[in-house]
Write an enzyme that holds these catalytic residues in place. Structure first.
Site, PDB file in Angstrom:
ATOM      1  N   ARG A 127       8.308 -10.835  -1.802  1.00 15.78           N
ATOM      2  CA  ARG A 127       8.646  -9.762  -0.832  1.00 15.78           C
ATOM      3  C   ARG A 127      10.169  -9.019  -0.963  1.00 15.78           C
ATOM      4  O   ARG A 127      10.303  -7.949  -0.876  1.00 15.78           O
ATOM      5  CB  ARG A 127       8.518 -10.173   0.555  1.00 15.78           C
ATOM      6  CG  ARG A 127       7.159 -10.818   1.058  1.00 15.78           C
ATOM      7  CD  ARG A 127       6.080  -9.526   1.108  1.00 15.78           C
ATOM      8  NE  ARG A 127       4.809 -10.073   1.732  1.00 15.78           N
ATOM      9  CZ  ARG A 127       4.340 -10.417   2.772  1.00 15.78           C
ATOM     10  NH1 ARG A 127       5.042 -10.233   3.792  1.00 15.78           N
ATOM     11  NH2 ARG A 127       3.298 -10.834   3.046  1.00 15.78           N
ATOM     12  N   ASP A 149       5.636  -2.512  17.796  1.00 19.44           N
ATOM     13  CA  ASP A 149       5.845  -3.515  16.725  1.00 19.44           C
ATOM     14  C   ASP A 149       7.292  -3.618  16.389  1.00 19.44           C
ATOM     15  O   ASP A 149       8.026  -2.318  16.555  1.00 19.44           O
ATOM     16  CB  ASP A 149       4.909  -3.073  15.200  1.00 19.44           C
ATOM     17  CG  ASP A 149       4.787  -4.087  14.573  1.00 19.44           C
ATOM     18  OD1 ASP A 149       3.757  -4.740  14.634  1.00 19.44           O
ATOM     19  OD2 ASP A 149       5.531  -4.546  13.964  1.00 19.44           O
TER      20      ASP A 149
END
Length: 270
Positions: free
Chosen positions: A37, A143
């Site tokens: 990532r 979020d």
């Protein structure tokens, strides 16, 4: 392309930063995932190592922390995931809310950890037309990842996200873009959801009370203490008879007397 090495010390520092910022626990099995990532971000910044990235992060923490958390968090979701939850909402939760809120005519739903918005929009579709027109019904979706929040606001999705959407619902609530093969939600559904960026571990600006909170497949990333603190805060902001729905692999311990189980990871505040 020059390979990078993620040393144990660098990994531990990243793990600690992620935990302190978001409460997300990264165990020893996430080493390869963290590498995959972040290595893209390191190359994008033209840095030479993970250590150099950590130095960069220290100097640009306000912006880069958001990018780091966005890279680490997994945002896999779809419309009407765990469909039994939405069936229960329609058959039991909404009739109960209609009865107990008939004086205030006020209803509040919260999709916590909403990712790209499919959950919140699924809720909006599920309850469409179930409340009288003069009722004040709002759906909040939050979020920690600012990028997915912006994506959610667009209300545009791939065909894969719509696998659990019936043909009738697809024809009624979505427009197909023939050029991109994507699907856009009808404005009447998009306008029912308010999206905000929120770190669940930070101070919550909303007052509540909420009639129903969806926090599904979020707490699996937290340690025991963080989960207990979050459940306490959910209990505090819920209506006295409010509902809390968790993900299929999450549960509230039986010793927790604040909630009663309704089965299938659905709970009600005592």
């Amino acid at each position: 392309m020059t390979p990078f090495k993620l040393t144990e010390s660098d990994y531990r520092e990243i793990v600690n930063i992620v935990y302190q910022t978001s409460g997300i626990v990264l165990n020893d099995t996430k080493h390869e995932m963290v590498y995959a990532r972040l290595v893209r971000r390191i190359r994008q910044l033209k840095l030479t190592s993970f250590s150099a990235y950590l130095d960069y992060l220290a100097c640009h923490s306000e912006l880069e922390l958001d990018i780091l958390i966005s890279a680490i968090t997994t945002n896999l979701t779809s419309f009407f995931r765990e469909p039994h939850h939405f069936q229960f909402i329609k058959q039991y939760c909404v009739p109960s809310i209609l009865s107990r809120n008939k004086q205030s005519k006020r209803v509040r739903f919260w999709s916590a950890g909403c990712a790209t918005g499919e959950e919140a929009y699924s809720l909006a579709i599920a309850i469409q037309g179930m409340f009288p027109a003069d009722w004040d019904v709002k759906i909040l979706a939050t979020d920690i990842d600012a990028q997915v929040i912006e994506q959610a606001k667009q209300g545009v999705y791939s065909k894969i996200s719509l696998l659990n959407v019936s043909i009738e619902q697809r024809e009624k609530w979505f427009y197909k873009n023939k050029q991109t093969a994507s699907y856009s939600l009808h404005p009447s559904i998009v306008n029912k959801v308010t999206f905000k960026r929120l770190n669940l571990l930070s101070q919550w600006p909303m007052q509540g009370p909420f009639d129903l909170i969806l926090c599904r497949n979020v707490m699996i990333y937290f340690d025991k203490l963080t989960k207990e603190q979050l459940l306490y805060r959910y209990n505090d902001i819920l209506h006295p008879h409010g509902y809390l729905f968790l993900g299929h692999s999450e549960m509230i311990a039986q010793k927790n007397s604040s909630f009663i189980s309704l089965g299938h990871t659905m709970y009600q505040k005592v």
